[in-house]
Design an enzyme around this catalytic site. Structure first.
Site, PDB file in Angstrom:
ATOM      1  N   HIS A 256       7.470 -25.605   7.827  1.00  0.00           N
ATOM      2  CA  HIS A 256       6.517 -26.022   8.156  1.00  0.00           C
ATOM      3  C   HIS A 256       5.021 -25.775   7.846  1.00  0.00           C
ATOM      4  O   HIS A 256       4.205 -26.772   7.771  1.00  0.00           O
ATOM      5  CB  HIS A 256       6.295 -25.884   9.812  1.00  0.00           C
ATOM      6  CG  HIS A 256       7.592 -26.527  10.441  1.00  0.00           C
ATOM      7  ND1 HIS A 256       7.401 -26.742  11.941  1.00  0.00           N
ATOM      8  CD2 HIS A 256       8.560 -26.995  10.292  1.00  0.00           C
ATOM      9  CE1 HIS A 256       8.660 -27.007  12.548  1.00  0.00           C
ATOM     10  NE2 HIS A 256       9.041 -27.382  11.493  1.00  0.00           N
TER      11      HIS A 256
ATOM     12  N   THR B 154       2.042  -2.213   8.848  1.00  0.00           N
ATOM     13  CA  THR B 154       2.412  -3.319   9.816  1.00  0.00           C
ATOM     14  C   THR B 154       2.534  -5.077   9.104  1.00  0.00           C
ATOM     15  O   THR B 154       3.139  -5.675   9.874  1.00  0.00           O
ATOM     16  CB  THR B 154       1.207  -3.688  10.891  1.00  0.00           C
ATOM     17  OG1 THR B 154       0.225  -3.914  10.131  1.00  0.00           O
ATOM     18  CG2 THR B 154       1.080  -2.214  11.760  1.00  0.00           C
TER      19      THR B 154
ATOM     20  N   ASP C  84       0.930  -1.130  -0.019  1.00  0.00           N
ATOM     21  CA  ASP C  84       0.008   0.029   0.009  1.00  0.00           C
ATOM     22  C   ASP C  84       0.909   1.440   0.140  1.00  0.00           C
ATOM     23  O   ASP C  84       2.128   1.077  -0.005  1.00  0.00           O
ATOM     24  CB  ASP C  84      -0.931   0.026   1.149  1.00  0.00           C
ATOM     25  CG  ASP C  84      -0.397   0.107   2.670  1.00  0.00           C
ATOM     26  OD1 ASP C  84       1.081   0.255   2.712  1.00  0.00           O
ATOM     27  OD2 ASP C  84      -1.195   0.306   3.522  1.00  0.00           O
TER      28      ASP C  84
ATOM     29  N   CYS D 202       2.760  -3.579   4.031  1.00  0.00           N
ATOM     30  CA  CYS D 202       2.035  -2.229   4.388  1.00  0.00           C
ATOM     31  C   CYS D 202       2.783  -1.727   5.614  1.00  0.00           C
ATOM     32  O   CYS D 202       3.756  -1.915   5.746  1.00  0.00           O
ATOM     33  CB  CYS D 202       0.591  -2.728   4.475  1.00  0.00           C
ATOM     34  SG  CYS D 202       0.227  -3.632   5.816  1.00  0.00           S
TER      35      CYS D 202
ATOM     36  N   HIS E 219       3.891 -32.247   8.217  1.00  0.00           N
ATOM     37  CA  HIS E 219       3.418 -30.902   8.165  1.00  0.00           C
ATOM     38  C   HIS E 219       2.584 -30.799   6.749  1.00  0.00           C
ATOM     39  O   HIS E 219       1.610 -30.061   6.846  1.00  0.00           O
ATOM     40  CB  HIS E 219       4.720 -29.880   7.834  1.00  0.00           C
ATOM     41  CG  HIS E 219       5.577 -30.144   8.805  1.00  0.00           C
ATOM     42  ND1 HIS E 219       5.392 -29.535  10.286  1.00  0.00           N
ATOM     43  CD2 HIS E 219       6.721 -30.617   9.060  1.00  0.00           C
ATOM     44  CE1 HIS E 219       6.234 -29.533  11.054  1.00  0.00           C
ATOM     45  NE2 HIS E 219       7.105 -30.226  10.575  1.00  0.00           N
TER      46      HIS E 219
HETATM   47  C1  RB5 Z   1      -2.570   2.506   6.495  1.00  0.00           C
HETATM   48  O1  RB5 Z   1      -2.472   3.579   7.307  1.00  0.00           O
HETATM   49  C2  RB5 Z   1      -2.094   1.078   7.568  1.00  0.00           C
HETATM   50  O2  RB5 Z   1      -3.466   0.744   8.440  1.00  0.00           O
HETATM   51  C3  RB5 Z   1      -1.686   0.035   6.782  1.00  0.00           C
HETATM   52  O3  RB5 Z   1      -0.494   0.451   6.309  1.00  0.00           O
HETATM   53  C4  RB5 Z   1      -1.470  -1.101   7.523  1.00  0.00           C
HETATM   54  O4  RB5 Z   1      -0.801  -1.110   8.341  1.00  0.00           O
HETATM   55  C5  RB5 Z   1      -2.663  -1.929   7.749  1.00  0.00           C
HETATM   56  O5  RB5 Z   1      -2.485  -3.007   8.349  1.00  0.00           O
END
Ligand code: RB5
Length: 166
Positions: free
Chosen positions: A99, A68, A9, A66, A134
């Site tokens: 696994h 996280t 993203d 993204c 597995h």
């Molecule tokens: C975008 O602000 C953020 O929510 C996205 O990049 C990501 O971390 C979502 O899981």
């Protein structure tokens, strides 16, 4: 050499070219499925796109970024046949291939730096699925996805471990 589909993203957008360059250095073929600018967008678009390319066997593996790694991996996991893992360290990345035979790796540009991201990518790409016991667990997961997991009932009730749905 693997054919790798990559996506991010807007938050993962700046880390993505560093990872693309690294993948090319390692000898892999990489296609970028967006986002193509840092303009605010929605991670499910790219999670779905990359996941479909992998699930349809157009690409061997996928990498998603993204903020996280969570939203984009959750989105990818909605596509049947996808086993996407979000990792912030190399050990889980390696084991997820050995696994769980993960076919998509995700991480967060707000969580890890580029050097750690490269290390995670390398461990994941170098690891090979072990198979054996597995494989059965992966088959069980697939059966849940296909709503056809009754065939694993005997495994569930073994060792007096009754599942709650009994
Ligand atoms: C975008 O602000 C953020 O929510 C996205 O990049 C990501 O971390 C979502 O899981």
């Amino acid at each position: 050499m693997s054919k790798i589909a990559i996506g991010s993203d807007h938050v993962g957008y700046e880390l993505k070219p560093i990872i693309i360059e690294y993948l090319k250095e390692l000898g892999h073929e990489v296609t970028d499925f967006g986002a193509y600018s840092s303009e605010r967008t929605d991670y499910p678009i790219y999670g779905k796109k990359v996941a479909e390319e992998v699930a349809n066997h157009n690409y061997d593996l996928g990498i998603l970024i993204c903020g996280t790694g969570v939203g984009i991996s959750l989105s990818a996991n909605k596509v049947p046949g996808i086993r996407a893992v979000v990792c912030s360290e190399p050990y889980s990345a390696k084991l997820s291939k050995q696994h769980n035979n993960t076919n998509i790796l995700a991480f967060g540009s707000r969580v890890i730096g580029s050097e750690l991201a490269k290390m995670i990518v390398k461990e994941w790409l170098d690891a090979k699925f072990i198979g054996g016991r597995h494989q059965r667990r992966i088959d069980e997961m697939a059966a849940i996805e296909e709503k056809n997991d009754k065939k694993f009932e005997s495994i569930r009730v073994s060792n007096n471990q009754k599942y709650l749905d009994k």
